[in-house]
Scaffold this active site. Structure first.
Site, PDB file in Angstrom:
ATOM      1  CG  ASN A 168      -1.869   1.092   1.413  1.00  0.00           C
ATOM      2  OD1 ASN A 168      -1.879   1.897   0.500  1.00  0.00           O
ATOM      3  ND2 ASN A 168      -2.661   1.151   2.468  1.00  0.00           N
ATOM      4  CE  LYS A 175      -1.116  -0.447   7.414  1.00  0.00           C
ATOM      5  NZ  LYS A 175      -2.405  -0.065   7.340  1.00  0.00           N
ATOM      6  NE  ARG A 251      -6.336   1.098   0.582  1.00  0.00           N
ATOM      7  CZ  ARG A 251      -6.329   2.387   0.958  1.00  0.00           C
ATOM      8  NH1 ARG A 251      -5.206   2.970   1.210  1.00  0.00           N
ATOM      9  NH2 ARG A 251      -7.375   3.092   1.259  1.00  0.00           N
ATOM     10  CG  HIS A 340     -13.166   2.773   4.279  1.00  0.00           C
ATOM     11  ND1 HIS A 340     -13.985   3.621   4.947  1.00  0.00           N
ATOM     12  CD2 HIS A 340     -11.870   3.087   4.526  1.00  0.00           C
ATOM     13  CE1 HIS A 340     -13.154   4.715   5.481  1.00  0.00           C
ATOM     14  NE2 HIS A 340     -11.588   4.235   5.214  1.00  0.00           N
ATOM     15  CG  HIS A 368     -14.143   1.619   7.751  1.00  0.00           C
ATOM     16  ND1 HIS A 368     -13.087   0.458   7.442  1.00  0.00           N
ATOM     17  CD2 HIS A 368     -13.399   2.569   8.193  1.00  0.00           C
ATOM     18  CE1 HIS A 368     -12.055   0.853   7.764  1.00  0.00           C
ATOM     19  NE2 HIS A 368     -11.873   2.185   7.999  1.00  0.00           N
ATOM     20  CG  LEU A 369     -17.306   3.600  13.446  1.00  0.00           C
ATOM     21  CD1 LEU A 369     -17.896   3.737  14.882  1.00  0.00           C
ATOM     22  CD2 LEU A 369     -18.011   4.333  12.310  1.00  0.00           C
ATOM     23  N   GLY A 372     -10.446   7.426   8.916  1.00  0.00           N
ATOM     24  CA  GLY A 372     -11.484   7.396   7.785  1.00  0.00           C
ATOM     25  C   GLY A 372     -12.679   7.008   8.524  1.00  0.00           C
ATOM     26  NE  ARG A 401     -10.468  12.192   4.536  1.00  0.00           N
ATOM     27  CZ  ARG A 401     -10.148  10.875   4.361  1.00  0.00           C
ATOM     28  NH1 ARG A 401     -11.187  10.078   4.469  1.00  0.00           N
ATOM     29  NH2 ARG A 401      -9.083  10.395   4.033  1.00  0.00           N
ATOM     30  NE  ARG A 445      -5.972   5.378  20.713  1.00  0.00           N
ATOM     31  CZ  ARG A 445      -5.125   5.094  19.932  1.00  0.00           C
ATOM     32  NH1 ARG A 445      -4.517   4.041  20.429  1.00  0.00           N
ATOM     33  NH2 ARG A 445      -4.822   5.461  18.827  1.00  0.00           N
ATOM     34  N   GLY A 491     -10.438   1.192  13.780  1.00  0.00           N
ATOM     35  CA  GLY A 491      -9.925   1.577  15.098  1.00  0.00           C
ATOM     36  C   GLY A 491     -10.833   1.705  16.112  1.00  0.00           C
ATOM     37  N   GLY A 493     -14.187   1.769  15.964  1.00  0.00           N
ATOM     38  CA  GLY A 493     -15.294   0.651  15.861  1.00  0.00           C
ATOM     39  C   GLY A 493     -14.962  -0.569  16.709  1.00  0.00           C
ATOM     40  CD  GLU A 494     -10.658  -3.319  14.367  1.00  0.00           C
ATOM     41  OE1 GLU A 494      -9.698  -3.272  15.136  1.00  0.00           O
ATOM     42  OE2 GLU A 494     -11.112  -3.136  13.263  1.00  0.00           O
ATOM     43  CD  GLU A 548      -7.246  -1.700   3.478  1.00  0.00           C
ATOM     44  OE1 GLU A 548      -6.613  -1.086   4.245  1.00  0.00           O
ATOM     45  OE2 GLU A 548      -7.495  -1.319   2.361  1.00  0.00           O
TER      46      GLU A 548
HETATM   47  P1  AMP Z   1      -7.762   3.184  11.995  1.00  0.00           P
HETATM   48  O1  AMP Z   1      -7.768   4.289  10.777  1.00  0.00           O
HETATM   49  O2  AMP Z   1      -8.746   2.239  11.709  1.00  0.00           O
HETATM   50  O3  AMP Z   1      -6.525   2.840  12.241  1.00  0.00           O
HETATM   51  O4  AMP Z   1      -8.290   3.907  13.261  1.00  0.00           O
HETATM   52  C1  AMP Z   1      -7.455   4.808  13.890  1.00  0.00           C
HETATM   53  C2  AMP Z   1      -8.346   5.477  14.856  1.00  0.00           C
HETATM   54  O5  AMP Z   1      -8.899   4.643  15.831  1.00  0.00           O
HETATM   55  C3  AMP Z   1      -7.537   6.538  15.880  1.00  0.00           C
HETATM   56  O6  AMP Z   1      -7.218   7.703  15.447  1.00  0.00           O
HETATM   57  C4  AMP Z   1      -8.081   6.491  17.116  1.00  0.00           C
HETATM   58  O7  AMP Z   1      -9.163   7.530  17.058  1.00  0.00           O
HETATM   59  C5  AMP Z   1      -9.123   5.160  17.085  1.00  0.00           C
HETATM   60  N1  AMP Z   1      -8.725   4.151  18.138  1.00  0.00           N
HETATM   61  C6  AMP Z   1      -7.805   3.108  18.339  1.00  0.00           C
HETATM   62  N2  AMP Z   1      -7.926   2.687  19.412  1.00  0.00           N
HETATM   63  C7  AMP Z   1      -9.036   3.069  20.136  1.00  0.00           C
HETATM   64  C8  AMP Z   1      -9.293   3.029  21.425  1.00  0.00           C
HETATM   65  N3  AMP Z   1      -8.874   1.966  22.342  1.00  0.00           N
HETATM   66  N4  AMP Z   1     -10.179   3.884  21.838  1.00  0.00           N
HETATM   67  C9  AMP Z   1     -10.986   4.712  21.044  1.00  0.00           C
HETATM   68  N5  AMP Z   1     -10.473   4.965  19.860  1.00  0.00           N
HETATM   69  C10 AMP Z   1      -9.418   4.236  19.450  1.00  0.00           C
END
Ligand code: AMP
Length: 762
Positions: A168, A175, A251, A340, A368-369, A372, A401, A445, A491, A493-494, A548
């Site tokens: 990527n 990456k 990608r 996504h 997908h939270l 992005g 954004r 966080r 990030g 959402g999980e 991904e």
């Molecule tokens: P991603 O783009 O999927 O890598 O998500 C990154 C985003 O996930 C980060 O900028 C954080 O805002 C969020 N994130 C990651 N870990 C946590 C957590 N334990 N609690 C809340 N938000 C988190």
């Protein structure tokens, strides 16, 4: 007896000449089994033909040891149906004693079938008769539910060790991940950041731990060389020579309207990807630079492009078009594409496995939270709407954004603050979202920490973020009419139970009931799925970690396999233009016309039709004189063209015939009475009827999705056409009246299958 002699004595291999036999054997393998060992399990996807060399096996239909169907011995063949369907096995096969089985690759068989008519004919005879007594779908679905990896996310479809590199490339980062299909783990991942600056950093994460190297990397070429040296040096990779990597998955952000699936990169494909660069000037050029450099570094590997947009190409026009002048779509390709896609597809496959329900029977909302953010409404395994649009700026609140805003704000900023387009672009893409509202951070966080300490901006950012997701879930409930599961991934959402709880709070009237304790405790690892809904929640709430890279590796493997599937063109197929028509059940026919079903007429586009006609009454209008197909169905089905759909004021989904779940109904009037059907109105998906023999000759399988080139003055390409193999049908491409009109297809016109776009269980 040697293998050669055995083959020469077994029908239909006996017709092959020495050269063909040699070729066949070069792509075959002898596999040994001990007594009692499983040769094939129920649910295994078939990719070979098996010939027993010595020993014997028992074929059984289920877990009952006594449910033996037959015993096969030396010279017997099994797995023939796989040639035509690729379907999961509905039998299990156990070795009765020590035995050796010759496993012949499907690819070589298909090749020889296409070359040698003497071989084709007996194979056709066997398969045609098997096809006539083909098992029903429910047995297949049960078989599939017994397969632990039906979508091949753990690469169980390959017996060999194939090394796949996933790449990527961004404007200043690279990456990468390395997979080995013989091991269900990511061998390692790496990230090179700050490319082009003196402070580049190369972070790696392998089984042996994490490492960080600080160096100066000038461009993508240098970054890729650094990656290659690391792979060669790392003992974890097990790679001595970089040429051991046989496939590279790239990608690519934007595939425009050209790519609705992953494709093997050829010079022509690269030209088309370049044409999509205008739509993603900040991403595609970097992706392309990575592709070109990797093709140079690994010339013998197969390179595959996996697009972020491809999954959303199934969106209907009403979801993908903006309400702006039509020529902006036609000439400038301004429409909604969505992003996504790989992850939305990945989580819907995982959800189907977890819920043990076939993908095509489910409606899902995927959230997908991450940094992005996008939501996707998924029906029957395909995206029907998504929140990101022409660019990833549309939709929800993201890290930096803005998501949806009134476009009038753009002009207001330009006029009143004298901002340039680039200034506004920067504000909306880089300085808005969680960061903009909180004025503090784009990291959820951090925001929770400061919000709990009383920071008003952070609180406000979290509230707007969650409110907006909830609003979109509500609108996707309206899009789908219902949902089976709500999925949280990426990030936030999980990881953020707080965000998930805030989003779901207040959605109970939709049937979304969260188990708050399960939500708080959910810490899913990659590969896991956690259900955080109460047991009586109508809609399951699932947390599914994104992966991904794995999805891209899987797509790469499958695109490579499709490219090697070897479809052959074997001449033209006539088009049949179908008018709107109904298929009636016998009882509905009786209600509509009494018992008079004697007279049938030939009707253009239909094989036969009753001479009776019906009137269709929809919520928005009526149509008279609609033809009634000459054969009865179990359930009444109304197939309408898009013009007639509009006249009736109905939204009929594009479906395969017989697939009526969740479709709208209407009233049908006949000469003696009327019936009101609750469901059954569809626009029928374009399809090709083809005989077993022709499918064998062309290297096609039942339920392949193909593209067809029309052989008329327009010479256009029709995508998304379903292949239906029947034991003895006359080949024909069925399309509806409106499609025929748009493509200038007239009676007697023909088309030719251009490519296989996707294949079931591949
Ligand atoms: P991603 O783009 O999927 O890598 O998500 C990154 C985003 O996930 C980060 O900028 C954080 O805002 C969020 N994130 C990651 N870990 C946590 C957590 N334990 N609690 C809340 N938000 C988190």
């Amino acid at each position: 007896m040697g293998i050669n002699e055995l083959l020469k004595s077994v029908h239909p291999f006996s017709v092959l000449n020495a050269k063909e036999l040699e070729k066949l054997l070069s792509e075959s393998r002898v596999v040994e089994f001990r007594e009692g060992e499983s040769v094939m399990r129920i649910g295994d996807i078939q990719r070979h033909l098996y010939l027993i060399y010595d020993g014997s096996v028992r074929v059984m239909s289920d877990g009952d040891e006594n449910a033996s169907i037959k015993t096969l011995k030396r010279g017997d063949i099994f797995g023939e149906m796989s040639l035509l369907t690729g379907e999961p096995s509905i039998y299990k096969i156990i070795a009765l004693n020590e035995c050796r089985i010759i496993r012949i690759s499907e690819k070589i068989l298909s090749f020889i079938i296409g070359e040698n008519e003497k071989f084709l004919n007996p194979v056709n005879d066997v398969l045609s008769s098997l096809f006539r007594e083909r098992h029903d779908d429910t047995r297949l679905l049960t078989a599939l539910s017994l397969n632990n990896d039906p979508y091949d996310l753990a690469f169980t479809s390959t017996d060999d060790s194939i090394k796949i590199l996933v790449i990527n490339t961004g404007s200043s980062s690279l990456k990468y991940s390395l997979f080995d299909t013989s091991k269900n783990i990511t061998l390692f991942t790496g990230l090179i950041e700050n490319i082009g600056s003196a402070e580049s950093v190369h972070k790696t994460d392998t089984r042996e731990g994490k490492e960080e190297r600080h160096l100066k990397i000038d461009g993508i070429g240098e970054a890729l060389s650094e990656m290659v040296s690391f792979i060669k040096e790392s003992p974890v990779s097990g790679i001595g020579d970089i040429s051991e990597i046989s496939a590279v998955g790239h990608r690519v952000v934007h595939g425009g309207e050209k790519f609705s699936g992953s494709v093997v990169l050829t010079d022509d494909v690269i030209t088309s990807v370049k044409e999509c660069s205008e739509l993603a000037p900040l991403h595609n050029p970097y992706n392309l630079a990575g592709i070109e450099e990797m093709r140079r570094l690994l010339p013998s590997a197969l390179h595959v492009a996996v697009f972020d947009t491809a999954f959303h190409q199934s969106m209907p026009e009403r979801a993908f078009k903006y309400a702006i002048p039509g020529e902006l779509y036609e000439k400038q390709q301004i429409r909604r594409y969505g992003f996504h896609g790989s992850n939305h597809k990945f989580v819907c496959l995982r959800a189907s496995m977890f819920l043990k329900r076939p993908l095509h029977s489910m409606k899902l909302i995927s959230c997908h939270l991450g940094n992005g953010v996008s939501l996707c409404a998924i029906e029957r395994g395909g995206s029907v709407d998504t929140s990101m649009g022409m660019t990833p700026l549309e939709g929800l609140v993201m890290g930096t954004r803005s998501g949806d805003i009134d476009p009038g704000i753009v002009f207001h900023l330009m006029r009143t603050l004298n901002m340039s387009p680039d200034d506004v672009d920067k504000i909306l893409n880089k300085k808005s979202g969680l960061l903009g509202v909180s004025g503090k951070s784009n990291d959820m966080r951090e925001l929770f920490k400061s919000a709990l300490e009383g920071d008003i901006g952070s609180k406000s950012a979290i509230n707007i973020f969650c409110y907006r997701v909830r609003k979109y879930i509500g609108s996707y409930m309206a899009v789908l009419g219902d949902a089976d599961a709500l999925i949280f991934t990426a990030g936030i959402g999980e990881n953020s139970s707080e965000v998930r709880a805030r989003i779901c709070n207040g959605l109970e009237s939709f049937g979304i009931h969260m188990d708050h304790r399960a939500n708080r405790n959910a810490r899913p690892q990659k590969g896991e799925v956690i259900d955080i809904s109460k047991s009586d929640s109508k809609i399951r709430i699932l947390v599914i970690p994104a992966d991904e890279e794995r999805m891209i590796a899987r797509e790469t493997l499958h695109a490579a396999r499709m490219a090697g599937a070897g479809h052959r063109t074997a001449g033209s197929i006539p088009f049949v233009v179908q008018p709107s028509h109904v298929h009636l059940s016998r009882s509905d026919f009786t209600t509509l016309f009494g018992n008079n079903d004697a007279g049938k007429l030939p009707v253009a586009g239909l094989q036969t039709a009753f001479k009776e006609r019906v009137r269709l009454i929809g919520p928005g209008g009526e149509i008279d004189e609609v033809a009634v197909s000459g054969s009865f169905r179990d359930k009444t089905q109304v197939e309408v063209s898009s013009t007639d759909e509009f006249r009736l004021g109905i939204m009929a989904p594009l479906r395969d015939a017989g697939d009526l779940e969740g479709t709208p109904g209407l009233t049908i009037e006949g000469s003696k009475g009327a019936v009101k059907i609750k469901r059954g109105v569809i626009r029928v998906r374009k399809h090709i009827h083809i005989s077993v023999k022709e499918a064998l000759m062309r290297g096609l399988k039942d339920r392949d999705i193909v593209t067809v080139r029309t052989e008329n003055d327009k010479n256009s390409i029709l995508g998304d056409i379903l292949v239906k193999v029947w034991s003895d049908s006359v080949s024909a491409i069925h399309i509806d009246k409106d499609e025929a009109l748009a493509l200038n297809i007239k009676r007697g016109d023909t088309g030719d299958i251009e490519s296989i776009r996707s294949r079931l269980y591949m």
